[in-house]
Design a protein around this motif. Structure first.
Motif, PDB file in Angstrom:
ATOM      1  N   TYR A 251       0.850  -1.203   0.000  1.00  0.00           N
ATOM      2  CA  TYR A 251       0.000   0.000   0.000  1.00  0.00           C
ATOM      3  C   TYR A 251       0.878   1.242   0.000  1.00  0.00           C
ATOM      4  O   TYR A 251       1.939   1.265   0.626  1.00  0.00           O
ATOM      5  CB  TYR A 251      -0.829   0.080   1.291  1.00  0.00           C
ATOM      6  CG  TYR A 251      -1.866  -0.978   1.487  1.00  0.00           C
ATOM      7  CD1 TYR A 251      -2.765  -1.317   0.480  1.00  0.00           C
ATOM      8  CD2 TYR A 251      -1.996  -1.602   2.733  1.00  0.00           C
ATOM      9  CE1 TYR A 251      -3.751  -2.271   0.712  1.00  0.00           C
ATOM     10  CE2 TYR A 251      -2.970  -2.545   2.968  1.00  0.00           C
ATOM     11  CZ  TYR A 251      -3.847  -2.878   1.955  1.00  0.00           C
ATOM     12  OH  TYR A 251      -4.820  -3.810   2.190  1.00  0.00           O
ATOM     13  N   THR A 252       0.362   2.287  -0.657  1.00  0.00           N
ATOM     14  CA  THR A 252       1.020   3.586  -0.522  1.00  0.00           C
ATOM     15  C   THR A 252       0.033   4.535   0.142  1.00  0.00           C
ATOM     16  O   THR A 252      -1.010   4.087   0.659  1.00  0.00           O
ATOM     17  CB  THR A 252       1.482   4.098  -1.905  1.00  0.00           C
ATOM     18  OG1 THR A 252       2.144   5.340  -1.727  1.00  0.00           O
ATOM     19  CG2 THR A 252       0.327   4.260  -2.885  1.00  0.00           C
ATOM     20  N   ARG A 253       0.330   5.810   0.136  1.00  0.00           N
ATOM     21  CA  ARG A 253      -0.599   6.780   0.752  1.00  0.00           C
ATOM     22  C   ARG A 253      -1.980   6.656   0.078  1.00  0.00           C
ATOM     23  O   ARG A 253      -2.079   6.621  -1.162  1.00  0.00           O
ATOM     24  CB  ARG A 253      -0.029   8.186   0.561  1.00  0.00           C
ATOM     25  CG  ARG A 253      -0.889   9.283   1.087  1.00  0.00           C
ATOM     26  CD  ARG A 253      -0.184  10.630   0.937  1.00  0.00           C
ATOM     27  NE  ARG A 253      -1.111  11.721   1.166  1.00  0.00           N
ATOM     28  CZ  ARG A 253      -1.844  12.280   0.212  1.00  0.00           C
ATOM     29  NH1 ARG A 253      -1.739  11.863  -1.030  1.00  0.00           N
ATOM     30  NH2 ARG A 253      -2.665  13.253   0.514  1.00  0.00           N
ATOM     31  N   ALA A 254      -3.023   6.610   0.901  1.00  0.00           N
ATOM     32  CA  ALA A 254      -4.356   6.290   0.365  1.00  0.00           C
ATOM     33  C   ALA A 254      -4.826   7.266  -0.715  1.00  0.00           C
ATOM     34  O   ALA A 254      -5.369   6.852  -1.733  1.00  0.00           O
ATOM     35  CB  ALA A 254      -5.370   6.252   1.501  1.00  0.00           C
ATOM     36  N   PHE A 255      -4.635   8.563  -0.491  1.00  0.00           N
ATOM     37  CA  PHE A 255      -5.212   9.547  -1.423  1.00  0.00           C
ATOM     38  C   PHE A 255      -4.276   9.864  -2.582  1.00  0.00           C
ATOM     39  O   PHE A 255      -4.532  10.787  -3.361  1.00  0.00           O
ATOM     40  CB  PHE A 255      -5.586  10.830  -0.670  1.00  0.00           C
ATOM     41  CG  PHE A 255      -6.556  10.566   0.450  1.00  0.00           C
ATOM     42  CD1 PHE A 255      -7.748   9.897   0.196  1.00  0.00           C
ATOM     43  CD2 PHE A 255      -6.274  10.949   1.749  1.00  0.00           C
ATOM     44  CE1 PHE A 255      -8.650   9.627   1.215  1.00  0.00           C
ATOM     45  CE2 PHE A 255      -7.170  10.693   2.777  1.00  0.00           C
ATOM     46  CZ  PHE A 255      -8.362  10.026   2.515  1.00  0.00           C
ATOM     47  N   GLY A 256      -3.212   9.081  -2.703  1.00  0.00           N
ATOM     48  CA  GLY A 256      -2.310   9.265  -3.841  1.00  0.00           C
ATOM     49  C   GLY A 256      -0.872   9.034  -3.425  1.00  0.00           C
ATOM     50  O   GLY A 256      -0.414   9.534  -2.401  1.00  0.00           O
ATOM     51  N   HIS A 257      -0.187   8.236  -4.226  1.00  0.00           N
ATOM     52  CA  HIS A 257       1.238   7.935  -4.032  1.00  0.00           C
ATOM     53  C   HIS A 257       1.998   9.275  -4.026  1.00  0.00           C
ATOM     54  O   HIS A 257       1.854  10.070  -4.976  1.00  0.00           O
ATOM     55  CB  HIS A 257       1.656   7.066  -5.229  1.00  0.00           C
ATOM     56  CG  HIS A 257       3.004   6.475  -5.173  1.00  0.00           C
ATOM     57  ND1 HIS A 257       3.520   5.852  -4.059  1.00  0.00           N
ATOM     58  CD2 HIS A 257       3.972   6.398  -6.144  1.00  0.00           C
ATOM     59  CE1 HIS A 257       4.733   5.409  -4.329  1.00  0.00           C
ATOM     60  NE2 HIS A 257       5.028   5.725  -5.581  1.00  0.00           N
ATOM     61  N   PRO A 258       2.790   9.570  -2.988  1.00  0.00           N
ATOM     62  CA  PRO A 258       3.407  10.897  -2.897  1.00  0.00           C
ATOM     63  C   PRO A 258       4.121  11.374  -4.170  1.00  0.00           C
ATOM     64  O   PRO A 258       3.884  12.513  -4.608  1.00  0.00           O
ATOM     65  CB  PRO A 258       4.348  10.778  -1.685  1.00  0.00           C
ATOM     66  CG  PRO A 258       3.634   9.787  -0.816  1.00  0.00           C
ATOM     67  CD  PRO A 258       3.016   8.792  -1.763  1.00  0.00           C
ATOM     68  N   PRO A 259       4.966  10.539  -4.840  1.00  0.00           N
ATOM     69  CA  PRO A 259       5.611  11.085  -6.054  1.00  0.00           C
ATOM     70  C   PRO A 259       4.593  11.500  -7.123  1.00  0.00           C
ATOM     71  O   PRO A 259       4.830  12.456  -7.859  1.00  0.00           O
ATOM     72  CB  PRO A 259       6.454   9.898  -6.573  1.00  0.00           C
ATOM     73  CG  PRO A 259       6.590   8.979  -5.436  1.00  0.00           C
ATOM     74  CD  PRO A 259       5.402   9.162  -4.553  1.00  0.00           C
ATOM     75  N   LEU A 260       3.455  10.804  -7.189  1.00  0.00           N
ATOM     76  CA  LEU A 260       2.469  11.152  -8.220  1.00  0.00           C
ATOM     77  C   LEU A 260       1.725  12.442  -7.862  1.00  0.00           C
ATOM     78  O   LEU A 260       1.604  13.342  -8.692  1.00  0.00           O
ATOM     79  CB  LEU A 260       1.479  10.001  -8.453  1.00  0.00           C
ATOM     80  CG  LEU A 260       0.417  10.265  -9.527  1.00  0.00           C
ATOM     81  CD1 LEU A 260       1.036  10.674 -10.870  1.00  0.00           C
ATOM     82  CD2 LEU A 260      -0.499   9.069  -9.741  1.00  0.00           C
ATOM     83  N   VAL A 261       1.232  12.561  -6.625  1.00  0.00           N
ATOM     84  CA  VAL A 261       0.508  13.810  -6.299  1.00  0.00           C
ATOM     85  C   VAL A 261       1.455  15.002  -6.364  1.00  0.00           C
ATOM     86  O   VAL A 261       1.062  16.112  -6.762  1.00  0.00           O
ATOM     87  CB  VAL A 261      -0.235  13.755  -4.932  1.00  0.00           C
ATOM     88  CG1 VAL A 261      -1.462  12.861  -5.025  1.00  0.00           C
ATOM     89  CG2 VAL A 261       0.649  13.341  -3.782  1.00  0.00           C
TER      90      VAL A 261
ATOM     91  N   ALA B  72      -3.527   1.225  -7.006  1.00  0.00           N
ATOM     92  CA  ALA B  72      -2.341   0.395  -7.217  1.00  0.00           C
ATOM     93  C   ALA B  72      -1.056   1.234  -7.165  1.00  0.00           C
ATOM     94  O   ALA B  72      -0.897   2.191  -7.926  1.00  0.00           O
ATOM     95  CB  ALA B  72      -2.442  -0.300  -8.569  1.00  0.00           C
ATOM     96  N   THR B  73      -0.157   0.879  -6.262  1.00  0.00           N
ATOM     97  CA  THR B  73       1.061   1.668  -6.045  1.00  0.00           C
ATOM     98  C   THR B  73       1.943   1.691  -7.288  1.00  0.00           C
ATOM     99  O   THR B  73       2.428   2.745  -7.708  1.00  0.00           O
ATOM    100  CB  THR B  73       1.866   1.062  -4.870  1.00  0.00           C
ATOM    101  OG1 THR B  73       0.981   0.911  -3.764  1.00  0.00           O
ATOM    102  CG2 THR B  73       3.037   1.948  -4.473  1.00  0.00           C
TER     103      THR B  73
END
Ligand code: PMP
Length: 436
Positions: free
Chosen positions: A78-88, A296-297
């Protein structure tokens, strides 16, 4: 025996209650379920559902391979629920550029399971029982059922076709809203308007003037805007995609939806996002945490790298966001030519990878059935895939029940296809014309 009889009686009584929730009433039909199945069964050439049949860009598949086989095994968790940090983070940087304002990646951006899930979260979070939501016709069909599922009432306003002058082919720009008619749909019951520019199915790219009119009405009536911009990079002939959130007074009332599927030609990855003010996104997060919670991470990691590349190459000729529309414009022109040649008059799209064509000259091959429940274009499209092996989507699928029968002479093709696929479609059409 008596006891067991009464037990089975009470079990039966329980089973006769409706099992489905009331919110599902009237939204059980789905055009894609039927037409995707028909295409899978009969089509030799599938220009129906919107997805590319050419490969995703190498830089993106390589990013996915690196994410899979690189040293970071936590990318499988799992990554951060509301969005994988590098993507947000990279989405925030990108949209800061596009919208001309500072964005906080943690509160102004949220990642979803494709744009479809983003739409679902927005309608659930923002629409209440009794609220009206304005939808511009023709529209991506799920808007109507998602509004209804949230308890809202869709209110439709049409784009009306104007005949082009001098015998020219029609363009999606010839489909316009009547300003007075749009204004008449706004009332104190209106909670939101759904905007989709570039528009699926017509390919219309809304002009600054048209967006300005919508913005003015939203501000005047304190209405929110759900702006589906999944085709934001697919704009042709030097046209500019204008983001309604960048217009005066609109940031605070707009959520902008995007899709990595459309942006990077990877519809199967199902990575989407919502960008907007925290006063709206905070509620959209509530639906997210009560529906899928995580996305999906590994796909988010690869999409983040794709955006990092695009940020570096922004506006340069090597940018995928410059190259893809260039390639698609050629494919569009090719299909326009091919349809025009056989007399299936195309409406030239300004954006998206869809094209709507007029089937009037082919109707004699597929006779109408008077008083049928099924709109004519449904029957035509089904006949075409079964008898000619060519799959498309009827345009009336993008209209509400009340207006379906006004637009039954058109079908939608997707041209995000290999040249060989488009050539095969052309061969079918030419042969059909000769047989007529
Ligand atoms: N909005 C529009 C207008 C679309 O055409 C589509 C896909 N056909 C979506 C949203 C859904 O996008 P995704 O595949 O990212 O869920």
């Amino acid at each position: 025996l008596k006891a067991s009889n009464s037990l089975s009686h009470s079990l039966q009584a329980k089973m006769s209650r409706p099992v489905q929730a009331r919110r599902l009433e009237g939204i059980d039909k789905n055009i894609w379920v039927d037409f995707v199945k028909l295409a899978a069964t009969y089509s030799k050439v599938n220009l129906g559902q919107g997805f590319p049949d050419f490969p995703a860009p190498d830089f993106l598949t390589e990013a996915l391979t690196r994410a899979l086989s690189g040293g970071n095994h936590m990318l499988h968790q799992y990554t951060r629920a509301f969005g994988h940090p590098p993507l947000v983070e990279v989405l925030a940087q990108f949209f800061e550029k596009l919208l001309g304002r500072d964005l906080d990646p943690m509160t102004n951006v949220m990642v979803t399971v494709g744009a479809y899930h983003a739409l679902f979260c927005c309608f659930q979070a923002l629409v209440d029982e009794g609220d009206e939501v304005i939808i511009i016709e023709p529209f991506f069909d799920c808007y109507e059922s998602m509004v209804k599922m949230a308890g809202g009432t869709p209110v439709f306003v049409p784009l009306r076709p104007n005949s082009p002058k001098d015998g020219k082919l029609m363009s999606s720009a010839d489909w316009q809203m009547d300003p007075a008619e749009v204004a008449s749909k706004f009332s104190e019951r209106t909670k939101a308007i759904v905007l989709n520019s570039p528009n699926n199915p017509l390919g219309k790219v809304f002009s600054r003037g048209e967006l300005g009119l919508i913005a003015e009405l939203c501000v005047k009536h304190d209405v929110l805007c759900i702006s589906d911009e999944v085709y934001e990079w697919l704009v042709y002939d030097g046209k500019q995609h204008i983001r309604i959130a960048s217009l005066q007074g609109m940031w605070d009332r707009t959520v902008t939806i995007g899709s990595a599927g459309k942006t990077f030609s990877v519809t199967g990855w199902k990575v989407g996002w919502v960008v907007g003010p925290n006063r709206l996104i905070q509620h959209i997060r509530t639906v997210h945490q009560n529906s899928v919670y995580h996305c999906a991470t590994i796909a988010q990691e690869a999409v983040a790298q794709g955006f990092q590349r695009e940020l570096m190459l922004y506006g340069k000729p090597e940018s995928y966001f410059v190259q893809l529309p260039k390639e698609l414009q050629q494919k569009r022109d090719w299909l326009v030519q091919s349809l025009d040649d056989v007399g299936m008059k195309p409406i030239i799209p300004e954006g998206t990878y869809f094209l709507v064509a007029d089937i009037s000259q082919f109707k004699s091959d597929v006779p109408d059935v008077p008083n049928s429940d099924e709109p004519y274009d449904y029957r035509f499209t089904k006949w075409m895939v079964k008898n000619k092996g060519l799959a498309a989507i009827p345009l009336s699928a993008f209209y509400s029940e009340a207006h379906k029968n006004n637009y039954t002479n058109f079908i939608r093709f997707c041209f995000a296809k290999e040249d060989a696929t488009l050539k095969a479609a052309n061969d079918i059409l030419q042969k059909w014309k000769q047989e007529k």
